[in-house]
Scaffold this motif. Structure first.
Motif, PDB file in Angstrom:
ATOM      1  N   ALA A 335       0.825  -1.210   0.000  1.00  0.00           N
ATOM      2  CA  ALA A 335       0.000   0.000   0.000  1.00  0.00           C
ATOM      3  C   ALA A 335       0.857   1.258   0.000  1.00  0.00           C
ATOM      4  O   ALA A 335       0.563   2.230  -0.711  1.00  0.00           O
ATOM      5  CB  ALA A 335      -0.940  -0.013   1.201  1.00  0.00           C
ATOM      6  N   GLN A 336       1.942   1.253   0.794  1.00  0.00           N
ATOM      7  CA  GLN A 336       2.833   2.409   0.810  1.00  0.00           C
ATOM      8  C   GLN A 336       3.534   2.582  -0.521  1.00  0.00           C
ATOM      9  O   GLN A 336       3.739   3.707  -0.990  1.00  0.00           O
ATOM     10  CB  GLN A 336       3.860   2.263   1.936  1.00  0.00           C
ATOM     11  N   HIS A 337       3.903   1.466  -1.139  1.00  0.00           N
ATOM     12  CA  HIS A 337       4.567   1.541  -2.441  1.00  0.00           C
ATOM     13  C   HIS A 337       3.641   2.165  -3.480  1.00  0.00           C
ATOM     14  O   HIS A 337       4.070   3.014  -4.278  1.00  0.00           O
ATOM     15  CB  HIS A 337       4.997   0.140  -2.880  1.00  0.00           C
ATOM     16  N   LEU A 338       2.376   1.779  -3.475  1.00  0.00           N
ATOM     17  CA  LEU A 338       1.422   2.355  -4.423  1.00  0.00           C
ATOM     18  C   LEU A 338       1.208   3.835  -4.145  1.00  0.00           C
ATOM     19  O   LEU A 338       1.071   4.638  -5.074  1.00  0.00           O
ATOM     20  CB  LEU A 338       0.093   1.605  -4.349  1.00  0.00           C
ATOM     21  N   ALA A 339       1.172   4.201  -2.866  1.00  0.00           N
ATOM     22  CA  ALA A 339       0.960   5.600  -2.512  1.00  0.00           C
ATOM     23  C   ALA A 339       2.134   6.486  -2.939  1.00  0.00           C
ATOM     24  O   ALA A 339       1.955   7.684  -3.188  1.00  0.00           O
ATOM     25  CB  ALA A 339       0.742   5.731  -1.007  1.00  0.00           C
ATOM     26  N   GLU A 340       3.340   5.894  -3.032  1.00  0.00           N
ATOM     27  CA  GLU A 340       4.518   6.670  -3.410  1.00  0.00           C
ATOM     28  C   GLU A 340       4.651   6.846  -4.911  1.00  0.00           C
ATOM     29  O   GLU A 340       5.458   7.646  -5.368  1.00  0.00           O
ATOM     30  CB  GLU A 340       5.781   5.990  -2.872  1.00  0.00           C
ATOM     31  N   GLN A 341       3.860   6.082  -5.698  1.00  0.00           N
ATOM     32  CA  GLN A 341       3.952   6.181  -7.145  1.00  0.00           C
ATOM     33  C   GLN A 341       3.360   7.501  -7.620  1.00  0.00           C
ATOM     34  O   GLN A 341       2.336   7.949  -7.107  1.00  0.00           O
ATOM     35  CB  GLN A 341       3.206   5.027  -7.818  1.00  0.00           C
ATOM     36  N   PRO A 342       3.984   8.161  -8.611  1.00  0.00           N
ATOM     37  CA  PRO A 342       3.421   9.414  -9.126  1.00  0.00           C
ATOM     38  C   PRO A 342       2.100   9.138  -9.833  1.00  0.00           C
ATOM     39  O   PRO A 342       1.902   8.072 -10.421  1.00  0.00           O
ATOM     40  CB  PRO A 342       4.495   9.899 -10.114  1.00  0.00           C
ATOM     41  N   PRO A 343       1.160  10.081  -9.778  1.00  0.00           N
ATOM     42  CA  PRO A 343      -0.131   9.864 -10.443  1.00  0.00           C
ATOM     43  C   PRO A 343       0.037   9.746 -11.946  1.00  0.00           C
ATOM     44  O   PRO A 343       0.840  10.454 -12.556  1.00  0.00           O
ATOM     45  CB  PRO A 343      -0.938  11.113 -10.059  1.00  0.00           C
ATOM     46  N   GLN A 344      -0.711   8.835 -12.549  1.00  0.00           N
ATOM     47  CA  GLN A 344      -0.636   8.630 -13.987  1.00  0.00           C
ATOM     48  C   GLN A 344      -1.452   9.698 -14.704  1.00  0.00           C
ATOM     49  O   GLN A 344      -2.506  10.125 -14.224  1.00  0.00           O
ATOM     50  CB  GLN A 344      -1.146   7.239 -14.352  1.00  0.00           C
ATOM     51  N   ALA A 345      -0.940  10.117 -15.837  1.00  0.00           N
ATOM     52  CA  ALA A 345      -1.644  11.115 -16.628  1.00  0.00           C
ATOM     53  C   ALA A 345      -2.925  10.524 -17.200  1.00  0.00           C
ATOM     54  O   ALA A 345      -2.985   9.333 -17.545  1.00  0.00           O
ATOM     55  CB  ALA A 345      -0.746  11.622 -17.760  1.00  0.00           C
ATOM     56  N   GLU A 346      -3.956  11.358 -17.276  1.00  0.00           N
ATOM     57  CA  GLU A 346      -5.215  10.879 -17.826  1.00  0.00           C
ATOM     58  C   GLU A 346      -5.073  10.630 -19.321  1.00  0.00           C
ATOM     59  O   GLU A 346      -4.409  11.375 -20.037  1.00  0.00           O
ATOM     60  CB  GLU A 346      -6.319  11.909 -17.576  1.00  0.00           C
ATOM     61  N   THR A 347      -5.722   9.583 -19.777  1.00  0.00           N
ATOM     62  CA  THR A 347      -5.656   9.217 -21.190  1.00  0.00           C
ATOM     63  C   THR A 347      -6.543  10.134 -22.021  1.00  0.00           C
ATOM     64  O   THR A 347      -7.690  10.396 -21.648  1.00  0.00           O
ATOM     65  CB  THR A 347      -6.106   7.761 -21.395  1.00  0.00           C
ATOM     66  N   ASP A 348      -6.010  10.656 -23.100  1.00  0.00           N
ATOM     67  CA  ASP A 348      -6.801  11.477 -24.007  1.00  0.00           C
ATOM     68  C   ASP A 348      -7.927  10.623 -24.584  1.00  0.00           C
ATOM     69  O   ASP A 348      -7.674   9.538 -25.113  1.00  0.00           O
ATOM     70  CB  ASP A 348      -5.898  12.004 -25.137  1.00  0.00           C
ATOM     71  N   PRO A 349      -9.188  11.077 -24.497  1.00  0.00           N
ATOM     72  CA  PRO A 349     -10.299  10.249 -25.003  1.00  0.00           C
ATOM     73  C   PRO A 349     -10.189   9.912 -26.483  1.00  0.00           C
ATOM     74  O   PRO A 349     -10.725   8.914 -26.943  1.00  0.00           O
ATOM     75  CB  PRO A 349     -11.541  11.115 -24.705  1.00  0.00           C
ATOM     76  N   ARG A 350      -9.432  10.720 -27.230  1.00  0.00           N
ATOM     77  CA  ARG A 350      -9.277  10.409 -28.657  1.00  0.00           C
ATOM     78  C   ARG A 350      -8.461   9.150 -28.887  1.00  0.00           C
ATOM     79  O   ARG A 350      -8.555   8.531 -29.954  1.00  0.00           O
ATOM     80  CB  ARG A 350      -8.604  11.583 -29.379  1.00  0.00           C
ATOM     81  N   PHE A 351      -7.633   8.788 -27.874  1.00  0.00           N
ATOM     82  CA  PHE A 351      -6.782   7.605 -28.020  1.00  0.00           C
ATOM     83  C   PHE A 351      -7.201   6.471 -27.103  1.00  0.00           C
ATOM     84  O   PHE A 351      -6.455   5.525 -26.892  1.00  0.00           O
ATOM     85  CB  PHE A 351      -5.322   7.994 -27.725  1.00  0.00           C
ATOM     86  N   ALA A 352      -8.393   6.575 -26.505  1.00  0.00           N
ATOM     87  CA  ALA A 352      -8.870   5.535 -25.612  1.00  0.00           C
ATOM     88  C   ALA A 352      -9.192   4.278 -26.399  1.00  0.00           C
ATOM     89  O   ALA A 352      -9.554   4.317 -27.578  1.00  0.00           O
ATOM     90  CB  ALA A 352     -10.107   6.027 -24.871  1.00  0.00           C
ATOM     91  N   GLU A 353      -9.048   3.128 -25.709  1.00  0.00           N
ATOM     92  CA  GLU A 353      -9.379   1.863 -26.350  1.00  0.00           C
ATOM     93  C   GLU A 353     -10.874   1.794 -26.605  1.00  0.00           C
ATOM     94  O   GLU A 353     -11.687   2.118 -25.730  1.00  0.00           O
ATOM     95  CB  GLU A 353      -8.967   0.693 -25.442  1.00  0.00           C
ATOM     96  N   PRO A 354     -11.293   1.373 -27.793  1.00  0.00           N
ATOM     97  CA  PRO A 354     -12.732   1.237 -28.052  1.00  0.00           C
ATOM     98  C   PRO A 354     -13.333   0.119 -27.225  1.00  0.00           C
ATOM     99  O   PRO A 354     -12.685  -0.893 -26.973  1.00  0.00           O
ATOM    100  CB  PRO A 354     -12.775   0.921 -29.550  1.00  0.00           C
ATOM    101  N   ASP A 355     -14.572   0.330 -26.748  1.00  0.00           N
ATOM    102  CA  ASP A 355     -15.209  -0.729 -25.966  1.00  0.00           C
ATOM    103  C   ASP A 355     -15.716  -1.826 -26.887  1.00  0.00           C
ATOM    104  O   ASP A 355     -15.662  -1.728 -28.111  1.00  0.00           O
ATOM    105  CB  ASP A 355     -16.353  -0.158 -25.125  1.00  0.00           C
ATOM    106  N   ALA A 356     -16.224  -2.893 -26.267  1.00  0.00           N
ATOM    107  CA  ALA A 356     -16.646  -4.055 -27.052  1.00  0.00           C
ATOM    108  C   ALA A 356     -17.761  -3.705 -27.997  1.00  0.00           C
ATOM    109  O   ALA A 356     -17.855  -4.219 -29.127  1.00  0.00           O
ATOM    110  CB  ALA A 356     -17.075  -5.190 -26.121  1.00  0.00           C
ATOM    111  N   ALA A 357     -18.662  -2.791 -27.559  1.00  0.00           N
ATOM    112  CA  ALA A 357     -19.794  -2.449 -28.399  1.00  0.00           C
ATOM    113  C   ALA A 357     -19.365  -1.632 -29.592  1.00  0.00           C
ATOM    114  O   ALA A 357     -19.963  -1.674 -30.661  1.00  0.00           O
ATOM    115  CB  ALA A 357     -20.830  -1.665 -27.579  1.00  0.00           C
ATOM    116  N   GLY A 358     -18.257  -0.836 -29.398  1.00  0.00           N
ATOM    117  CA  GLY A 358     -17.812   0.023 -30.475  1.00  0.00           C
ATOM    118  C   GLY A 358     -17.010  -0.712 -31.499  1.00  0.00           C
ATOM    119  O   GLY A 358     -16.763  -0.189 -32.569  1.00  0.00           O
TER     120      GLY A 358
END
Length: 358
Positions: A335-358
């Protein structure tokens, strides 16, 4: 091998090679012009973190390390070859500081990490560099620049997730041998452990943590008493401290509570940040206490210590309670190791993986 966690060394990078004064001497070319090449760069001195090393003992026997100088420039537009670099292998967790000022220069915390600790001197210019429209036959050259010289202090702080804390004969070596791959010396007299021991504790597939056992502390350790003061630094990088308390001491008149309080005071004197680290109470040697007295003695120790955190009762010898302890420790460390990790940048919706329906 003797454990050495401090060493002083002198390093010298190579000097640069001198430039060359030379002129072309070819048939039918009366004014051939300058063709003296530059000198080669001096060799650098690097330090690399090697995961296979756990001591600085090699630097006790070889204190001076020099790289080669660069080759001098030559005629026919030939530059000198660069001097050979040298690489010093140090354990992961080594701090490199200036021996005179004490300034910390580098910390090697990742296996394979490389730093340049002394830069080689640049090569001097040959006379071809000074050719111009008004100076067609220059006889100038420059010498090579000297390489850096440094006096350095190497200090090792072992990298461990969990540190074992306690008085001599509290059972730290027995515990680390029971839960990890470490095999420290175990005997029935104080100060059996003379240097830190590291062990990898495997909880499950791809689930593990590193535990460090340092020599036992006694009252006055922060001022230099006993052996443990030499190794308190190795607990500074841990995420969690396990304070082992022997609740069944052999010597009559020994109070485990007073011993535990003395250890806590030594931590506070040595380093406030170390004192404020998460610290769990582990009551060891419960197999030596009669079953009908066990619960009462545990409650008495916890009450007198005024301890409010997690309490574990174990027997390092019989492994009773050890599995529950290591599972809880892994969850805390993870838990401490995860808390020390830098926050990940949000994924641009234009490059998001398409869902199963799409």
């Amino acid at each position: 091998m003797k454990f050495v966690d401090e060493a002083y060394i002198d390093v010298a990078a190579g000097d640069g090679g001198n430039g060359c004064v030379s002129f072309r001497h070819e048939k039918y070319k009366e004014f051939g012009g300058p063709n003296g090449g530059d000198g080669g760069r001096g060799g650098h001195v690097f330090a690399v973190a090697d995961a296979s090393l756990n001591t600085l003992v090699d630097f006790r026997f070889s204190r001076r390390h020099e790289a080669h100088r660069g080759q001098h420039g030559m005629g026919s537009d030939m530059f000198g070859a660069a001097g050979d670099d040298i690489t010093l292998k140090v354990p992961v967790g080594t701090i490199i500081s200036d021996a005179e000022t004490g300034e910390v220069l580098w910390e090697l915390l990742v296996p394979g990490e490389v730093v340049m600790i002394a830069k080689g001197g640049d090569g001097g210019f040959g006379n071809m560099r000074f050719k111009s429209a008004i100076n067609r036959a220059p006889r100038q050259k420059t010498p090579g620049w000297p390489g850096e010289r440094r006096s350095l202090k190497l200090e090792l702080k072992v990298l461990a997730d969990v540190g074992l804390l306690g008085m001599p004969n509290a059972g730290k070596s027995t515990l680390i041998a029971a839960i990890s791959n470490a095999r420290p010396k175990i005997a029935d007299y104080p100060f059996t452990t003379l240097h830190p021991n590291l062990g990898v504790v495997r909880v499950g597939p791809e689930q593990s943590f590193v535990v460090a056992d340092v020599p036992g502390l006694i009252e006055g350790a922060a001022e230099g008493a006993g052996l443990g003061h030499q190794f308190l630094r190795h607990l500074q990088r841990t995420r969690l401290l396990l304070h082992l308390v022997d609740i069944a001491p052999f010597d009559e008149g020994v109070d485990p509570v007073e011993q535990a309080k003395a250890i806590v005071q030594e931590l506070k004197k040595y380093d406030k940040a170390l004192y404020e680290k998460p610290r769990w109470l582990v009551l060891n040697k419960i197999d030596m206490v009669p079953a009908d007295e066990r619960e009462g003695r545990i409650k008495d120790v916890v009450k007198r210590l005024r301890y409010k955190g997690p309490v574990f009762r174990i027997s390092a010898l019989t492994r009773e309670g050890c599995d529950d302890l290591i599972r809880a420790v892994y969850q805390q460390v993870h838990a401490q190791h995860l808390a020390e990790q830098p926050p990940q940048a949000e994924t641009d919706p234009r490059f998001a993986e398409p869902d199963a329906a799409g």
